[in-house]
Design an enzyme around this catalytic site. Structure first.
Site, short mmCIF file in Angstrom:
data_model
loop_
_atom_site.label_atom_id
_atom_site.label_comp_id
_atom_site.label_asym_id
_atom_site.label_seq_id
_atom_site.Cartn_x
_atom_site.Cartn_y
_atom_site.Cartn_z
N ARG A 128 0.86 -1.18 0.00
CA ARG A 128 0.00 0.00 0.00
C ARG A 128 0.89 1.23 0.00
O ARG A 128 1.72 1.39 0.90
CB ARG A 128 -0.92 0.01 1.22
CG ARG A 128 -2.16 0.92 1.05
CD ARG A 128 -2.93 1.06 2.36
NE ARG A 128 -2.14 1.79 3.30
CZ ARG A 128 -2.01 1.49 4.60
NH1 ARG A 128 -2.64 0.46 5.11
NH2 ARG A 128 -1.24 2.20 5.39
N GLU A 147 4.96 6.94 2.46
CA GLU A 147 5.79 5.73 2.51
C GLU A 147 5.08 4.64 1.70
O GLU A 147 3.91 4.79 1.32
CB GLU A 147 5.96 5.23 3.95
CG GLU A 147 4.64 4.82 4.58
CD GLU A 147 4.77 3.84 5.75
OE1 GLU A 147 5.84 3.24 5.95
OE2 GLU A 147 3.76 3.64 6.45
N ASN A 149 4.14 0.56 2.15
CA ASN A 149 4.12 -0.56 3.10
C ASN A 149 4.19 -1.86 2.33
O ASN A 149 3.27 -2.16 1.56
CB ASN A 149 2.82 -0.53 3.91
CG ASN A 149 2.65 0.80 4.63
OD1 ASN A 149 3.23 1.02 5.68
ND2 ASN A 149 1.88 1.71 4.04
N SER A 154 -2.59 -2.93 6.07
CA SER A 154 -3.90 -3.32 6.59
C SER A 154 -5.04 -2.40 6.15
O SER A 154 -4.84 -1.44 5.42
CB SER A 154 -3.83 -3.41 8.11
OG SER A 154 -3.44 -2.17 8.63
N LYS A 308 12.42 2.51 5.38
CA LYS A 308 12.52 3.96 5.17
C LYS A 308 13.85 4.32 4.52
O LYS A 308 13.95 5.25 3.73
CB LYS A 308 12.37 4.69 6.51
CG LYS A 308 11.13 4.30 7.33
CD LYS A 308 9.87 4.98 6.88
CE LYS A 308 8.70 4.85 7.85
NZ LYS A 308 7.99 3.57 7.85
N LYS A 367 12.57 10.03 10.83
CA LYS A 367 11.99 8.68 10.85
C LYS A 367 13.01 7.58 11.10
O LYS A 367 13.98 7.46 10.38
CB LYS A 367 11.33 8.39 9.49
CG LYS A 367 10.22 9.34 9.11
CD LYS A 367 9.53 8.83 7.84
CE LYS A 367 8.28 9.62 7.57
NZ LYS A 367 7.49 9.03 6.46
N GLU A 371 7.80 0.55 11.60
CA GLU A 371 6.48 0.60 10.97
C GLU A 371 5.42 0.66 12.07
O GLU A 371 5.70 0.38 13.22
CB GLU A 371 6.23 -0.67 10.14
CG GLU A 371 7.28 -0.97 9.10
CD GLU A 371 7.28 0.04 7.97
OE1 GLU A 371 6.21 0.57 7.66
OE2 GLU A 371 8.36 0.30 7.42
N GLY A 372 4.20 0.98 11.66
CA GLY A 372 3.08 0.83 12.58
C GLY A 372 2.65 2.10 13.28
O GLY A 372 1.72 2.08 14.08
N ARG A 453 -7.51 7.53 5.23
CA ARG A 453 -7.48 7.66 6.69
C ARG A 453 -7.38 9.13 7.04
O ARG A 453 -6.65 9.88 6.39
CB ARG A 453 -6.29 6.91 7.27
CG ARG A 453 -6.41 5.40 7.14
CD ARG A 453 -5.12 4.73 7.56
NE ARG A 453 -4.02 5.15 6.71
CZ ARG A 453 -2.73 4.95 6.98
NH1 ARG A 453 -2.38 4.35 8.09
NH2 ARG A 453 -1.80 5.34 6.15
P1 ADP Z 1 4.74 4.17 9.78
O1 ADP Z 1 5.56 3.13 9.11
O2 ADP Z 1 4.93 4.23 11.25
O3 ADP Z 1 3.31 4.14 9.34
P2 ADP Z 1 4.88 6.65 8.26
O4 ADP Z 1 6.02 7.07 7.43
O5 ADP Z 1 3.66 6.22 7.54
O6 ADP Z 1 5.40 5.53 9.26
O7 ADP Z 1 4.51 7.82 9.25
C1 ADP Z 1 3.46 7.74 10.19
C2 ADP Z 1 2.54 8.92 10.09
O8 ADP Z 1 3.27 10.14 10.27
C3 ADP Z 1 1.87 9.06 8.73
O9 ADP Z 1 0.68 8.31 8.69
C4 ADP Z 1 1.62 10.55 8.65
O10 ADP Z 1 0.44 10.90 9.36
C5 ADP Z 1 2.80 11.15 9.40
N1 ADP Z 1 3.89 11.49 8.46
C6 ADP Z 1 4.87 10.68 8.02
N2 ADP Z 1 5.68 11.30 7.15
C7 ADP Z 1 5.22 12.56 7.04
C8 ADP Z 1 5.64 13.70 6.28
N3 ADP Z 1 6.71 13.67 5.51
N4 ADP Z 1 4.90 14.83 6.42
C9 ADP Z 1 3.82 14.88 7.24
N5 ADP Z 1 3.39 13.85 7.96
C10 ADP Z 1 4.07 12.69 7.88
MG MG Z 2 2.47 4.60 7.55
#
Ligand code: ADP
Ligand code: MG
Length: 477
Positions: A128, A147, A149, A154, A308, A367, A371-372, A453
């Site tokens: 996803r 990102e 996944n 899910s 990442k 970051k 994940e999660g 979401r």
């Molecule tokens: P995870 O693997 O924990 O899901 P993500 O990269 O999806 O990591 O980051 C988690 C959440 O943080 C995202 O769902 C989003 O709401 C926020 N986020 C992540 N990267 C960014 C970004 N570059 N700008 C703004 N919000 C972000």
């Molecule tokens: Mg995410």
């Protein structure tokens, strides 16, 4: 004024109407099966709640929605190519595995199975790709990837049932014309069809599909949506945990995987993506499955392709061209979704980015390789951590990313036991991709649906399972 207000502004502040609609919405969600087990009783279905969701759909501009769909097959291909490129994985993760134990463990298993030679010949990817709409300095909206996944992506199940809820709510609110515009969406079916095809290509009628699940199973209904689709196709599904595999699984001479005497054709991981999923025995179980001929979704290489650090490396000039040779258009489509991503590897470039981020922390997200949800750092926290680790190799376990800033819109987030109140919200759009490779041939490469979401703007991080975001439906215009 936000677009959302302009659309449903007549009802948004009508307290009585909203209260009535929220009660109707919750019952509709229960009827449609938008369900989750409770925190208190996470392994029983005796008492369940509705999964949190928005009262109203959220606007997604059609050009960006279509752009996200149009680039999904490119991302499928890219992830699959990365998973087959040992040199790229090794080079990209070299600095990370030195400081991040979890990535190092995954990488160790990867090296072990590569050394032995792969028994697996059918590969199934279910991923996803997540985006937010960035409203840049000039106000032009642009689709930017958060990102991708590649393991345990899910909510393909529950989101398949959310559209009907929002259609009903809009009807009740006298917005039937808008209700009829909500797009059909059924990623769980597409995901199940992918698993079914991989099962078929594995080629053993008696073999089962094994869902590898966590010991806490709050989101079981999301998984059942996929599971039940498989049963209707006469494919048998078993649900097991790492500890079951450790205790009861074995390989035969052809490295076929057996679980309690049943041959396993496909292992579908809904677990195994965070360090807390593993102890010594679980790592041994993971290795056993990876060595086997069973189709792992994902195999260990594809899980690593979703880190990442790999995402950051993809943004380097020339990397996409190397990974997708002779596919200039795909490269352009992919690159258009990237925002700034920066390595914090030791050296001049890394030093410079650390200094820039400390000086202007609001511009970035920091970051780790996790994940999660709930792992990233923002603002003051980001600054403090970087100040602490700026001269230590520990910084290389993180990547730095430009912060994406969507335009907020008003909505009501419906969550069991929470007061009903209007919130300023932002949304994240995900597109599900499914692909299958047999040997060297890509035999399936599809997008199979979407997930929206939405969360209140005050939460920087976190998904639905983390209790921050809620399920939504895109209103595409
Ligand atoms: P995870 O693997 O924990 O899901 P993500 O990269 O999806 O990591 O980051 C988690 C959440 O943080 C995202 O769902 C989003 O709401 C926020 N986020 C992540 N990267 C960014 C970004 N570059 N700008 C703004 N919000 C972000
Ligand atoms: Mg995410």
């Amino acid at each position: 004024m936000t677009a959302h207000l302009a659309l449903w502004e007549d009802i948004l502040h009508n307290e009585q109407l909203i209260r009535e609609a929220a009660a109707i919405a919750v019952d509709a969600a229960l009827l449609e099966g938008v369900l989750m087990r409770t925190k208190e009783d996470s392994n029983s279905s005796d008492v369940v709640n509705y999964a949190p969701f928005t009262l109203l759909p959220s606007i997604v501009p059609s050009t960006l929605f279509e752009q996200a769909y149009a680039v999904q097959q490119d991302f499928n291909l890219l992830v699959d190519n990365i998973s087959q490129n040992a040199e790229f994985l090794e080079h990209t993760l070299a600095s990370t595995v030195k400081v991040d134990d979890f990535t190092a463990q995954l990488f160790k298993i990867y090296k072990q199975v590569m050394k032995e030679g792969l028994a697996q010949s059918v590969f199934l990817g279910i991923n996803r790709s997540d985006y937010m709409v960035d409203h840049g300095a000039d106000g032009t909206p642009a689709l930017k990837q958060i990102e991708i996944n590649t393991i345990a992506a899910s909510f393909g199940g529950l989101t398949s049932r959310t559209t009907a809820v929002h259609r009903h709510v809009l009807n009740v609110l006298g917005k039937s014309k808008d209700a009829s515009k909500l797009l059909d969406n059924n990623p769980s079916k597409g995901i199940a069809l992918g698993i079914a095809k991989a099962w078929e290509l594995y080629g053993s009628d008696r073999a089962v599909v094994m869902f590898l699940v966590e010991d806490t199973q709050r989101n079981i209904f999301d998984q059942r949506c996929i599971e039940n689709e498989l049963w209707t196709r006469n494919i048998r599904v078993i649900r097991r945990q790492f500890k079951d595999v450790f205790e009861k699984a074995s390989l035969d001479n052809d490295r076929r995987l057996y679980m309690e005497g049943q041959e396993v054709a496909v292992v579908y991981y809904r677990e195994g993506y965070v360090p807390k999923n593993y102890n010594k025995q679980n790592w041994a179980a993971r290795l056993l499955m990876e060595r086997s001929k069973a189709v792992k979704c994902p195999d260990i290489a594809t899980q690593l392709a979703g880190t990442k650090k790999v995402q950051q490396e993809l943004s380097q000039p020339g990397t996409l061209e190397r990974l997708l040779p002779n596919q200039a258009e795909a490269v352009t489509r992919i690159r258009a979704t990237f925002t700034g991503l920066y390595s914090l590897d030791m050296g001049k470039e890394g030093d410079k980015m650390v200094a820039v981020a400390i000086a202007d922390p609001e511009r970035f997200v920091l970051k780790p390789q996790r994940e999660g949800g709930g792992n990233n750092l923002y603002g003051e926290e980001l600054k403090q951590l970087l100040e602490k680790i700026k001269d230590s190799p520990e910084r290389t376990s993180y990547i730095l990313m430009d912060k994406i800033t969507p335009q907020p819109s008003m909505n009501y987030l419906l969550r069991a036991h929470s007061p009903l109140k209007i919130s300023d919200c932002i949304s994240e759009l995900g597109i599900f991709g499914v692909y299958i490779r047999q040997g060297k041939d890509m035999v399936v490469n599809k997008h199979v649906g979407h997930l929206l979401r939405t969360k209140a703007v005050e939460h920087a991080d976190g998904g639905v399972a983390a209790g921050v975001a809620v399920l939504d439906t895109p209103y595409v215009i």
